[in-house]
Design a protein around this motif. Sequence first.
Motif, PDB file in Angstrom:
ATOM      1  N   UNK A   4       0.838  -1.206   0.000  1.00 50.97           N
ATOM      2  CA  UNK A   4       0.000   0.000   0.000  1.00 50.97           C
ATOM      3  C   UNK A   4       0.872   1.256   0.000  1.00 50.97           C
ATOM      4  N   UNK A   5       1.944   1.234   0.763  1.00 51.53           N
ATOM      5  CA  UNK A   5       2.819   2.406   0.879  1.00 51.53           C
ATOM      6  C   UNK A   5       3.465   2.782  -0.449  1.00 51.53           C
ATOM      7  N   UNK A   6       3.986   1.802  -1.181  1.00 50.39           N
ATOM      8  CA  UNK A   6       4.763   2.111  -2.385  1.00 50.39           C
ATOM      9  C   UNK A   6       3.888   2.392  -3.604  1.00 50.39           C
ATOM     10  N   UNK A   7       2.602   2.048  -3.529  1.00 48.47           N
ATOM     11  CA  UNK A   7       1.706   2.312  -4.652  1.00 48.47           C
ATOM     12  C   UNK A   7       1.336   3.792  -4.740  1.00 48.47           C
ATOM     13  N   UNK A   8       1.197   4.275  -5.955  1.00 48.23           N
ATOM     14  CA  UNK A   8       0.634   5.599  -6.168  1.00 48.23           C
ATOM     15  C   UNK A   8      -0.855   5.566  -5.845  1.00 48.23           C
TER      16      UNK A   8
ATOM     17  N   UNK B  20       1.413 -21.937   5.185  1.00 46.24           N
ATOM     18  CA  UNK B  20       1.484 -20.487   5.320  1.00 46.24           C
ATOM     19  C   UNK B  20       0.335 -19.773   4.633  1.00 46.24           C
ATOM     20  N   UNK B  21      -0.605 -20.545   4.098  1.00 46.70           N
ATOM     21  CA  UNK B  21      -1.741 -19.951   3.391  1.00 46.70           C
ATOM     22  C   UNK B  21      -2.625 -19.167   4.356  1.00 46.70           C
ATOM     23  N   UNK B  22      -3.098 -18.042   3.898  1.00 52.58           N
ATOM     24  CA  UNK B  22      -3.984 -17.197   4.697  1.00 52.58           C
ATOM     25  C   UNK B  22      -5.399 -17.764   4.669  1.00 52.58           C
ATOM     26  N   UNK B  23      -6.037 -17.813   5.831  1.00 51.45           N
ATOM     27  CA  UNK B  23      -7.448 -18.189   5.883  1.00 51.45           C
ATOM     28  C   UNK B  23      -8.221 -17.154   5.074  1.00 51.45           C
ATOM     29  N   UNK B  24      -9.030 -17.616   4.142  1.00 46.68           N
ATOM     30  CA  UNK B  24      -9.603 -16.719   3.137  1.00 46.68           C
ATOM     31  C   UNK B  24     -10.424 -15.584   3.732  1.00 46.68           C
ATOM     32  N   UNK B  25     -11.095 -15.824   4.866  1.00 44.16           N
ATOM     33  CA  UNK B  25     -11.894 -14.761   5.471  1.00 44.16           C
ATOM     34  C   UNK B  25     -11.014 -13.629   6.022  1.00 44.16           C
ATOM     35  N   UNK B  26      -9.783 -13.972   6.412  1.00 41.76           N
ATOM     36  CA  UNK B  26      -8.896 -12.971   7.001  1.00 41.76           C
ATOM     37  C   UNK B  26      -8.389 -11.967   5.972  1.00 41.76           C
ATOM     38  N   UNK B  27      -8.378 -12.346   4.701  1.00 39.14           N
ATOM     39  CA  UNK B  27      -7.882 -11.427   3.678  1.00 39.14           C
ATOM     40  C   UNK B  27      -8.687 -10.133   3.661  1.00 39.14           C
ATOM     41  N   UNK B  28     -10.000 -10.249   3.704  1.00 36.91           N
ATOM     42  CA  UNK B  28     -10.860  -9.070   3.600  1.00 36.91           C
ATOM     43  C   UNK B  28     -10.603  -8.103   4.748  1.00 36.91           C
ATOM     44  N   UNK B  29     -10.514  -8.630   5.971  1.00 36.27           N
ATOM     45  CA  UNK B  29     -10.282  -7.750   7.119  1.00 36.27           C
ATOM     46  C   UNK B  29      -8.895  -7.122   7.066  1.00 36.27           C
ATOM     47  N   UNK B  30      -7.895  -7.888   6.622  1.00 39.79           N
ATOM     48  CA  UNK B  30      -6.529  -7.367   6.561  1.00 39.79           C
ATOM     49  C   UNK B  30      -6.391  -6.232   5.549  1.00 39.79           C
ATOM     50  N   UNK B  31      -6.939  -6.416   4.359  1.00 40.28           N
ATOM     51  CA  UNK B  31      -6.771  -5.381   3.334  1.00 40.28           C
ATOM     52  C   UNK B  31      -7.500  -4.097   3.719  1.00 40.28           C
ATOM     53  N   UNK B  32      -8.620  -4.224   4.407  1.00 39.87           N
ATOM     54  CA  UNK B  32      -9.332  -3.030   4.851  1.00 39.87           C
ATOM     55  C   UNK B  32      -8.575  -2.319   5.973  1.00 39.87           C
ATOM     56  N   UNK B  33      -7.946  -3.089   6.853  1.00 34.64           N
ATOM     57  CA  UNK B  33      -7.130  -2.484   7.910  1.00 34.64           C
ATOM     58  C   UNK B  33      -5.989  -1.666   7.318  1.00 34.64           C
ATOM     59  N   UNK B  34      -5.387  -2.191   6.275  1.00 34.51           N
ATOM     60  CA  UNK B  34      -4.251  -1.519   5.642  1.00 34.51           C
ATOM     61  C   UNK B  34      -4.699  -0.287   4.860  1.00 34.51           C
ATOM     62  N   UNK B  35      -5.907  -0.344   4.273  1.00 34.05           N
ATOM     63  CA  UNK B  35      -6.413   0.801   3.528  1.00 34.05           C
ATOM     64  C   UNK B  35      -6.814   0.519   2.105  1.00 34.05           C
TER      65      UNK B  35
END
Length: 376
Positions: free
Chosen positions: A170-174, A207-222
Motif C-alpha cells: 500500500x505504501x509504495x503504490x501511487x 502459510x496460506x492465509x485463511x480466506x476470510x482474514x484477507x478481507x479484514x486485513x486489506x481493509x485495515x491496511x487501507x
Amino acid sequence: METLEYHELVQRYYGSRLEIHGNLKTSASCMSPSTPIPQSTFDALRLVHPSVCKKYSGCGLVVPEKLQGCKVLDLGSGSGRDCFILSKLVGQSGHVIGIDMTAELILASRKYVQYHQQKYGYEKPNTIFVQGYIEKLNETGIQSGSLDVLVSNCAMCLCPDKKPVLREAFRVLKEGGELYLSDIYSSKAVPEHLKQDPVLWGEGLSGALYWRDLISLVHEVGFSTPYLLTASHIMVHNSELQKKASGITHTSATYRLFKLPKNRKQSDAVVAYKGTVPDHPDLLKFDMYHCFETDIEVTVDAEMAAVLQHSRFSSDFSIQSSDKPAPSPKCAPQVNPLVYFLWAIQKPSCICIFLYVLHYMKRKKEILVSNSYHCN
C-alpha cells in the motif's frame, strides 16, 4: 519458528531444492488460466527464455491489463518469468522491479536481463532484480507512492506475517495504483504445528492465509474491497502431505486491490467502457462480477466508480454520477462473486473452476457466461 527461520527455510527450499517447477508437490504452479490469455501476453510469454520458464513456481499467470509505460513491482519474483513478461508489456518507457529473498533466484534472473532487452529490441534494460523481503520494501529503497502496479504470484503464503506485506504494498503504490494478488488460501485457519513442517511451508500450504482474514486485513491496511478474478482448487499430489493437511483444502485465487483516495466522492455512477484497453476491444472482464461491454452504460457502486475514475483505467471509461437507472455489469448474473471462491475451496474433486465468456451477442447486447467444471 521465528520470522528469520521461515525466511531461511524458503531460501533453502527454492534456492537449491527446487531446480525445476516440476519438483513442487501441488498443482498450484501448473494452474491453467481461468480466463483466456490476451494475445499480447501470450506473445510476450513465448519470448521468455526457456530456462527462466523451467524454474517458474508461481500460481498460474499474473499479468493485469493496460501496462504500457507503467512502473511495476513483482513481489516474490522467483525465476523472473513474470517480470520478463511484464518487461515486454510495459515497453521501453516502463520499468519493472523484481524482488525476492532467495539469492540464487535473483542471480539466475539477472543473467537473462540482457537477453530479454535484446529480444525486445530495447535500447537499455527496463528490468532490475533486487534481493530483499517483500514485507520490508523500505529496506530496498523503493519510495512511497512511486509505483503504478504491484503483482504477486504465490509469494505472500511464504511470509509468516501477511499484514506487513500488504502495508508495504500500500505504501509504495501511487494513489489509484493496483495490487494484482495471486496467492494460496486455506479453508480454515492453519494449526501452528503444521506451520512447523518445512515441506508444507515451502509448498505454501501451511502459510496460506485463511480466506476470510484477507478481507479484514486489506481493509485495515487501507485497500479497496478485494475483487475476485479467478479461483481454482489446488490438488496435493503427495500422499504424505495429503495426510498431514487432512481437513484443510486450499485454493489459488487472484484478487485486484486498489489504493483509492481517502477523500473520494462516495456515489454510484453510470459508466460506459470505451473499448480502448489493448486486447479488449469488445469486452473488459474486470473481475468475476464486473464485465464491461463496449459502449453500453451500466451502473456501478461508489467504490467501483472510484476504482475506474482514479486508476490507470480512467481514460477508458466515461463516468457520470448516477441519477438514472441502468443495468449492472454482469459476468455472472444473480451470483455473488464470493460463491465462486467457495465452490473452489469446498469441492476437492474439481481441478479448476473456469469462468469465461462463451459468446457475445451484439444484437441483443447481452453477455452469456458459462461456469464450466472439470471434475474427477
